[in-house]
Design a protein around this motif. Structure first.
Motif, short mmCIF file in Angstrom:
data_model
loop_
_atom_site.label_atom_id
_atom_site.label_comp_id
_atom_site.label_asym_id
_atom_site.label_seq_id
_atom_site.Cartn_x
_atom_site.Cartn_y
_atom_site.Cartn_z
N LEU A 61 -8.35 37.09 -7.88
CA LEU A 61 -9.71 36.60 -7.67
C LEU A 61 -9.92 35.26 -8.37
CD1 LEU A 61 -12.65 36.83 -6.76
CD2 LEU A 61 -13.07 38.33 -8.72
N LEU A 62 -9.49 35.18 -9.62
CA LEU A 62 -9.62 33.93 -10.37
C LEU A 62 -8.78 32.82 -9.75
CD1 LEU A 62 -9.45 35.40 -13.99
CD2 LEU A 62 -11.44 34.34 -12.92
N ALA A 63 -7.54 33.15 -9.37
CA ALA A 63 -6.67 32.16 -8.77
C ALA A 63 -7.24 31.66 -7.44
CB ALA A 63 -5.27 32.75 -8.55
N THR A 64 -7.87 32.56 -6.69
CA THR A 64 -8.49 32.18 -5.42
C THR A 64 -9.63 31.21 -5.64
OG1 THR A 64 -7.90 34.31 -4.43
CG2 THR A 64 -9.65 33.06 -3.36
N CYS A 65 -10.48 31.50 -6.62
CA CYS A 65 -11.61 30.61 -6.95
C CYS A 65 -11.10 29.23 -7.35
CB CYS A 65 -12.46 31.19 -8.07
SG CYS A 65 -13.34 32.70 -7.66
N LEU A 66 -10.12 29.20 -8.25
CA LEU A 66 -9.63 27.93 -8.79
C LEU A 66 -8.89 27.13 -7.73
CD1 LEU A 66 -9.31 26.10 -11.23
CD2 LEU A 66 -7.26 27.42 -11.89
N SER A 67 -7.99 27.77 -6.99
CA SER A 67 -7.21 27.04 -5.99
C SER A 67 -8.11 26.54 -4.85
CB SER A 67 -6.10 27.93 -5.43
OG SER A 67 -6.63 29.07 -4.77
N SER A 68 -9.10 27.33 -4.48
CA SER A 68 -10.03 26.90 -3.43
C SER A 68 -10.83 25.69 -3.88
CB SER A 68 -10.97 28.05 -3.06
OG SER A 68 -10.26 29.15 -2.55
N SER A 112 -21.65 44.22 -13.56
CA SER A 112 -21.17 43.55 -14.76
C SER A 112 -21.12 42.05 -14.53
CB SER A 112 -19.78 44.06 -15.14
OG SER A 112 -19.23 43.30 -16.19
N MET A 113 -21.29 41.29 -15.61
CA MET A 113 -21.21 39.84 -15.53
C MET A 113 -19.94 39.32 -16.20
SD MET A 113 -23.78 38.79 -13.82
CE MET A 113 -23.80 37.04 -14.23
N ASN A 114 -19.06 40.22 -16.61
CA ASN A 114 -17.85 39.82 -17.34
C ASN A 114 -16.67 39.61 -16.41
OD1 ASN A 114 -19.17 40.08 -19.86
ND2 ASN A 114 -18.83 42.32 -19.83
N LEU A 115 -15.94 38.53 -16.64
CA LEU A 115 -14.74 38.22 -15.87
C LEU A 115 -13.76 37.52 -16.80
CD1 LEU A 115 -13.85 38.58 -12.92
CD2 LEU A 115 -14.52 36.22 -12.51
N SER A 116 -12.70 38.22 -17.19
CA SER A 116 -11.78 37.70 -18.19
C SER A 116 -10.77 36.73 -17.58
CB SER A 116 -11.02 38.86 -18.86
OG SER A 116 -10.04 38.37 -19.74
N LEU A 117 -10.70 35.53 -18.17
CA LEU A 117 -9.74 34.53 -17.69
C LEU A 117 -8.30 34.89 -18.06
CD1 LEU A 117 -11.71 31.24 -18.54
CD2 LEU A 117 -11.44 32.32 -16.30
N LEU A 135 -0.39 28.43 -9.08
CA LEU A 135 -1.51 29.06 -9.78
C LEU A 135 -1.54 30.57 -9.55
CD1 LEU A 135 -4.36 26.52 -8.89
CD2 LEU A 135 -3.15 26.71 -11.07
N GLY A 136 -0.56 31.05 -8.78
CA GLY A 136 -0.57 32.46 -8.41
C GLY A 136 -1.52 32.75 -7.28
N ALA A 137 -1.85 31.70 -6.52
CA ALA A 137 -2.83 31.83 -5.44
C ALA A 137 -2.14 31.97 -4.09
CB ALA A 137 -3.76 30.62 -5.42
N ALA A 176 -19.01 19.50 -2.87
CA ALA A 176 -20.03 20.45 -3.29
C ALA A 176 -19.54 21.88 -3.14
CB ALA A 176 -21.31 20.22 -2.48
N THR A 177 -18.79 22.13 -2.06
CA THR A 177 -18.23 23.48 -1.86
C THR A 177 -17.24 23.80 -2.97
OG1 THR A 177 -18.42 23.12 0.53
CG2 THR A 177 -17.11 25.00 -0.20
N GLY A 178 -16.45 22.80 -3.38
CA GLY A 178 -15.51 23.00 -4.48
C GLY A 178 -16.22 23.36 -5.77
N VAL A 179 -17.36 22.73 -6.04
CA VAL A 179 -18.16 23.05 -7.22
C VAL A 179 -18.63 24.50 -7.17
CG1 VAL A 179 -20.30 22.55 -8.47
CG2 VAL A 179 -18.87 20.67 -7.64
N LEU A 180 -19.03 24.93 -5.98
CA LEU A 180 -19.48 26.32 -5.81
C LEU A 180 -18.34 27.31 -6.07
CD1 LEU A 180 -21.76 25.92 -2.66
CD2 LEU A 180 -22.50 26.37 -5.00
N PHE A 181 -17.13 26.96 -5.62
CA PHE A 181 -15.99 27.82 -5.90
C PHE A 181 -15.71 27.89 -7.41
CE2 PHE A 181 -14.54 27.39 -1.37
CZ PHE A 181 -14.43 28.75 -1.12
N LEU A 182 -15.85 26.74 -8.10
CA LEU A 182 -15.67 26.74 -9.55
C LEU A 182 -16.73 27.60 -10.22
CD1 LEU A 182 -14.74 23.09 -10.67
CD2 LEU A 182 -13.32 25.15 -10.74
N ALA A 183 -17.97 27.44 -9.77
CA ALA A 183 -19.06 28.23 -10.34
C ALA A 183 -18.84 29.72 -10.11
CB ALA A 183 -20.39 27.80 -9.74
N SER A 184 -18.19 30.05 -9.01
CA SER A 184 -17.97 31.46 -8.70
C SER A 184 -17.02 32.13 -9.68
CB SER A 184 -17.45 31.61 -7.27
OG SER A 184 -16.18 31.03 -7.11
#
Length: 435
Positions: free
Chosen positions: A53-60, A216-221, A299-301, A326-334
């Motif tokens: 999930l994290l790799a998907t957000c970052l690579s996107s 939950s709002m927690n997501l461990s990097l 990145l493991g994506a 802007a879409t990239g920023v939204l993926f980072l925010a996700s």
């Protein structure tokens, strides 16, 4: 604002900052389900769900920034079809480990990059007859509409058949309600109708019990660390040379024509094709996808493509790289807000897919239906894309049938050499995959 105007030529392309940002929101919400579908696929190979999930957000995000650097209105993110190929073909069928499969993806990205940087890129685009381009776009419209209907429960798959879903089920009822609301807004020509429809449908989902607040709002990097620099390039020959060649050739073909199909689809949705139906400068989207796919496995994506759901933002007026940035920023925010992104139910985004499919099907009116040698390959392309759940297979069947019919009817001399080469490659791909 002046800086953005200089960077992206907004006025020249008939758009505004507001329209670009609105398009980014629309496309992001339409494709947000990928953030959760991707790890559900890849976790079946042994990869960590949260890490993917994290790799998907970052690579996107990085891929979207690359697309913005090319000043292209094409959102980049993992595609459902590519994820399925990675999981079910490379890992579960061929027997590669997920680390070896990531290496195969990276090698395929490099092969695709070579194609995208040579004259073959433009030759591939120009060798597709105009009617076939329209068939690809219409077929993709049927495809994403089918995805929307299945995701919403309006249509269900059972025992190899597609049947009407349970209309009374809360999620299905909500999707139907969202379809009607968004359709009315579009009929009234309300700007941002699709985004408004997604938001309103999401809110209506709370009393129906479909929309749920995040637990939950927690997501461990830390979950990302095992996936970084994980492709096993040294082990790709563990199954032999022929399986590796088969995997790379097949995946490269799928990646190439999935990308080409999406480019034609989205450019058509935004009326960005030139007078001859060509992509012009937008063909650079192939290079952006190739670079992203080659790098994402580091990145493991999963492999990066151009989700056809991105046509929602372009159809709403987005035209430049500001939209993709802007879409990239939204993926980072996700990365931080992934639990909140999960609030948007599939029943809220599915109507957008159905309606975009409706808009895209009009391309079928531009096909020369009175010429059977053109009409039949186009028809096969249109129906095989949704029926096989694969853009590449739909285009492959179209190419093979077009070439075969032209040869038999004595019109083979009119076909470009590149068309013959691509047809042979498609045939080879199917033969190799059958071995």
């Amino acid at each position: 604002m002046k800086l953005l105007e200089r960077m992206f030529h907004l006025t020249e392309r008939g758009t505004t900052v507001r329209r670009e940002l609105l398009g980014a929101l629309t496309s992001f919400f339409s494709v947000a389900y990928i953030l959760f579908v991707t790890p559900s696929y890849l976790s079946q190979t042994g990869m960590d769900y949260t890490g993917v999930l994290l790799a998907t957000c970052l690579s996107s995000a990085l891929a979207c920034f690359l697309s913005a650097a090319f000043d292209l209105p094409f959102m980049l993110a993992p595609g459902v079809g590519l994820n399925a190929f990675f999981t079910y073909t490379l890992c579960l069928t061929m027997g590669y480990t997920w680390a070896q499969a990531l290496a195969v993806v990276s090698l395929s990205g490099v092969a695709f990059l070579i194609i995208s940087l040579t004259p073959l890129r433009d030759q591939m685009i120009s060798c597709i007859p105009p009617s076939m381009k329209n068939a690809i776009s219409a077929g993709l419209g049927l495809f994403i509409a089918l995805i929307g209907l299945l995701n919403s429960g309006i249509v269900r798959a059972e025992d190899g058949a597609l049947l009407l879903g349970e209309i009374g089920a809360p999620a299905t009822f909500l999707a139907i309600l969202g379809l009607l609301i968004t359709g009315v807004l579009m009929a009234w020509k309300v700007k941002g109708a699709i985004l408004i429809g997604i938001v309103v449908t999401t809110l209506l989902g709370f009393p129906l019990g479909v929309t749920q607040a995040p637990e939950s709002m927690n997501l461990s990097l830390a979950s990302l660390r095992p996936l970084l620099l994980s492709p096993d390039f040294g082990g790709v020959l563990s199954l032999g040379v022929l399986p590796l060649v088969t995997a790379v050739v097949t995946f490269t073909m799928c990646l190439c024509f999935d990308t080409l199909g999406a480019l034609i689809c989205i450019a058509g949705a935004g009326d960005l094709l030139d007078k001859k139906g060509g992509l012009g400068r937008y063909s650079r989207g192939m290079t952006a996808v190739a670079l992203s796919t080659a790098a994402a496995p580091l990145l493991g994506a999963p492999p990066i493509g151009i989700p056809v759901e991105g046509s929602t933002g372009v159809a709403d007026g987005a035209r430049t790289g500001l939209y993709t940035a802007a879409t990239g920023v939204l993926f980072l925010a996700s990365i931080l807000l992934a639990p909140i992104a999960g609030v948007i139910p599939g029943a809220a985004t599915s109507p957008a897919l159905v309606l975009i499919g409706m808009l895209m099907i009009h391309n079928a009116t531009n096909i020369y239906w009175h010429q059977v040698e053109i009409a039949l390959p186009c028809f096969l392309t249109m129906i095989m894309i949704p029926f096989t759940y694969s853009v590449a297979d739909g285009i492959g069947v179209g190419f093979i049938s077009y070439t075969a019919i032209s040869l038999v009817s004595g019109k083979g001399k009119k076909i470009p050499v590149v068309t013959y080469i691509l047809t042979i490659l498609f045939v080879a791909m199917y033969v190799l995959s059958a071995l």
